[in-house]
Design an enzyme around this catalytic site. Structure first.
Site, PDB file in Angstrom:
ATOM      1  N   CYS A   5     -75.525  98.047 -15.880  1.00  0.00           N
ATOM      2  CA  CYS A   5     -76.463  99.131 -16.311  1.00  0.00           C
ATOM      3  C   CYS A   5     -76.717 100.029 -15.025  1.00  0.00           C
ATOM      4  O   CYS A   5     -76.930  99.463 -13.986  1.00  0.00           O
ATOM      5  CB  CYS A   5     -77.724  98.641 -16.963  1.00  0.00           C
ATOM      6  SG  CYS A   5     -78.867 100.227 -17.299  1.00  0.00           S
ATOM      7  N   HIS A  28     -82.347  84.356 -13.397  1.00  0.00           N
ATOM      8  CA  HIS A  28     -82.067  85.389 -14.372  1.00  0.00           C
ATOM      9  C   HIS A  28     -80.850  86.172 -13.586  1.00  0.00           C
ATOM     10  O   HIS A  28     -80.797  86.483 -12.622  1.00  0.00           O
ATOM     11  CB  HIS A  28     -83.179  86.272 -14.503  1.00  0.00           C
ATOM     12  CG  HIS A  28     -82.843  87.398 -15.617  1.00  0.00           C
ATOM     13  ND1 HIS A  28     -81.688  88.389 -15.619  1.00  0.00           N
ATOM     14  CD2 HIS A  28     -83.060  87.617 -16.877  1.00  0.00           C
ATOM     15  CE1 HIS A  28     -81.812  89.124 -16.659  1.00  0.00           C
ATOM     16  NE2 HIS A  28     -82.508  88.411 -17.484  1.00  0.00           N
ATOM     17  N   GLU A  37     -79.473  89.020 -13.693  1.00  0.00           N
ATOM     18  CA  GLU A  37     -79.753  90.285 -13.183  1.00  0.00           C
ATOM     19  C   GLU A  37     -80.121  90.057 -11.597  1.00  0.00           C
ATOM     20  O   GLU A  37     -79.786  90.640 -10.904  1.00  0.00           O
ATOM     21  CB  GLU A  37     -80.616  91.117 -13.707  1.00  0.00           C
ATOM     22  CG  GLU A  37     -80.962  92.397 -13.376  1.00  0.00           C
ATOM     23  CD  GLU A  37     -81.957  93.261 -13.566  1.00  0.00           C
ATOM     24  OE1 GLU A  37     -82.002  93.172 -14.955  1.00  0.00           O
ATOM     25  OE2 GLU A  37     -82.681  93.957 -12.847  1.00  0.00           O
TER      26      GLU A  37
HETATM   27  S1  SF4 Z   1     -83.336  97.106 -19.929  1.00  0.00           S
HETATM   28 FE1  SF4 Z   1     -81.756  96.736 -18.470  1.00  0.00          FE
HETATM   29  S2  SF4 Z   1     -79.856  97.422 -19.464  1.00  0.00           S
HETATM   30 FE2  SF4 Z   1     -81.380  98.144 -20.682  1.00  0.00          FE
HETATM   31  S3  SF4 Z   1     -81.795 100.412 -19.597  1.00  0.00           S
HETATM   32 FE3  SF4 Z   1     -83.272  98.759 -18.681  1.00  0.00          FE
HETATM   33  S4  SF4 Z   1     -81.891  98.093 -16.906  1.00  0.00           S
HETATM   34 FE4  SF4 Z   1     -80.574  98.861 -18.269  1.00  0.00          FE
END
Ligand code: SF4
Length: 291
Positions: free
Chosen positions: A100, A128, A130
């Site tokens: 993302c 996690h 991420e």
């Molecule tokens: S929750 Fe994660 S994948 Fe969804 S917009 Fe936010 S950063 Fe991006």
């Protein structure tokens, strides 16, 4: 069940990062029917979506094989560490990076802070995916890095933090603002120079803010989504402090809550970023008495 007022949150379900990842994965398989398409780690925290992807031939990869041919590997929206990406490339995968863009921004800021000599504090859950990837990106430039979402835990490293003149902060995109605020308050008290990037993504902020209002206005709020999903569990934690809150993964789990559903006249429904629309619809139908 008696007649109820049911309100569905505007920001319920897939965020733009997850939507992009799911749609692009399907498109890639469609455009490359003769290639193997993999995702490194589960694309999203939702078993139904993973099963749907498997049925289309998009498989989840948990370990990197030595050599592959004719294979694509997708990097999911959480991102991946540079080491994983280079191992996948060396194995012969064609990489499609669907990290993302909001997560990429956190990786970028984390790298900049370490390069500029800041002791980096990543506010988030260490295990996690991420956060693992953010940390790995930053570690390319230095090792003065701590990951925590808890002031008590950070206090154990106080001496180390105090020795460093500059402290930099980034946040896992799905964290609660309250968590960031508590950590910033503590770090302010021990640092000479503090640089903070509030990298909670816009989708998470909108979803949490809207849900807070809904919790205040309704007798009961349902949070729909995987218990493995960070953003969904944070949502439930926030709402629990405001109103009666039930966190369910799908409509089947509602059977255990008939009593509370019957006694609530105004019910709001929200959902995490990885919850597909059909699961939310089933929940709404159940409350309406459709079961
Ligand atoms: S929750 Fe994660 S994948 Fe969804 S917009 Fe936010 S950063 Fe991006």
């Amino acid at each position: 069940m008696s007649k109820k007022e049911i309100k569905l949150a505007k920001y319920a379900g897939f965020c733009y990062g997850v939507k992009r990842a799911v749609e692009t994965a399907k498109k890639l398989k469609l455009e490359n029917p003769n290639k193997n398409v993999y995702v490194f780690g589960e694309l999203i925290h939702n078993a139904d979506v993973i099963n749907e992807l498997e049925a289309l031939g998009i498989r989840t990869l948990y370990e990197i094989p030595e050599k592959v041919e004719n294979s694509i590997c997708i990097i999911r929206s959480h991102g991946a560490s540079p080491d994983i990406i280079s191992k996948l490339t060396d194995a012969g995968f064609e990489i499609h990076d669907l990290t993302c863009l909001d997560v990429k921004k956190v990786q970028q800021k984390a790298m900049e802070l370490v390069k500029d000599g800041y002791y980096l504090v990543i506010v988030g859950k260490a295990e996690h995916p991420e956060v693992v990837a953010i940390r790995a990106h930053a570690e390319q430039y230095g090792n003065n890095i701590l990951v925590s979402n808890d002031v008590k835990e950070l206090k154990q490293h106080e001496e180390k933090l105090k020795q460093n003149k500059k402290i930099g902060v980034v946040v896992q995109t799905t964290q609660r603002l309250e968590t960031l605020n508590k950590i910033v308050e503590y770090l302010t008290s021990i640092s000479k120079e503090l640089k903070i990037y509030n990298t909670i993504c816009l989708s998470t902020s909108h979803r949490q803010n809207e849900a807070r209002e809904l919790a205040k206005e309704n007798d009961l709020i349902l949070v729909v989504g995987s218990k493995k999903s960070a953003n969904t569990t944070h949502l439930a934690e926030i709402l629990n402090k405001i109103s009666k809150t039930i966190h369910i993964e799908n409509a089947d789990e509602l059977k255990d809550y008939d009593e509370i559903l019957n006694s609530s006249e105004k019910i709001a429904v929200t959902a995490g970023a990885s919850t597909p629309v059909n699961i939310i619809d089933n929940v709404i139908n159940y409350i309406k008495g459709g079961k």
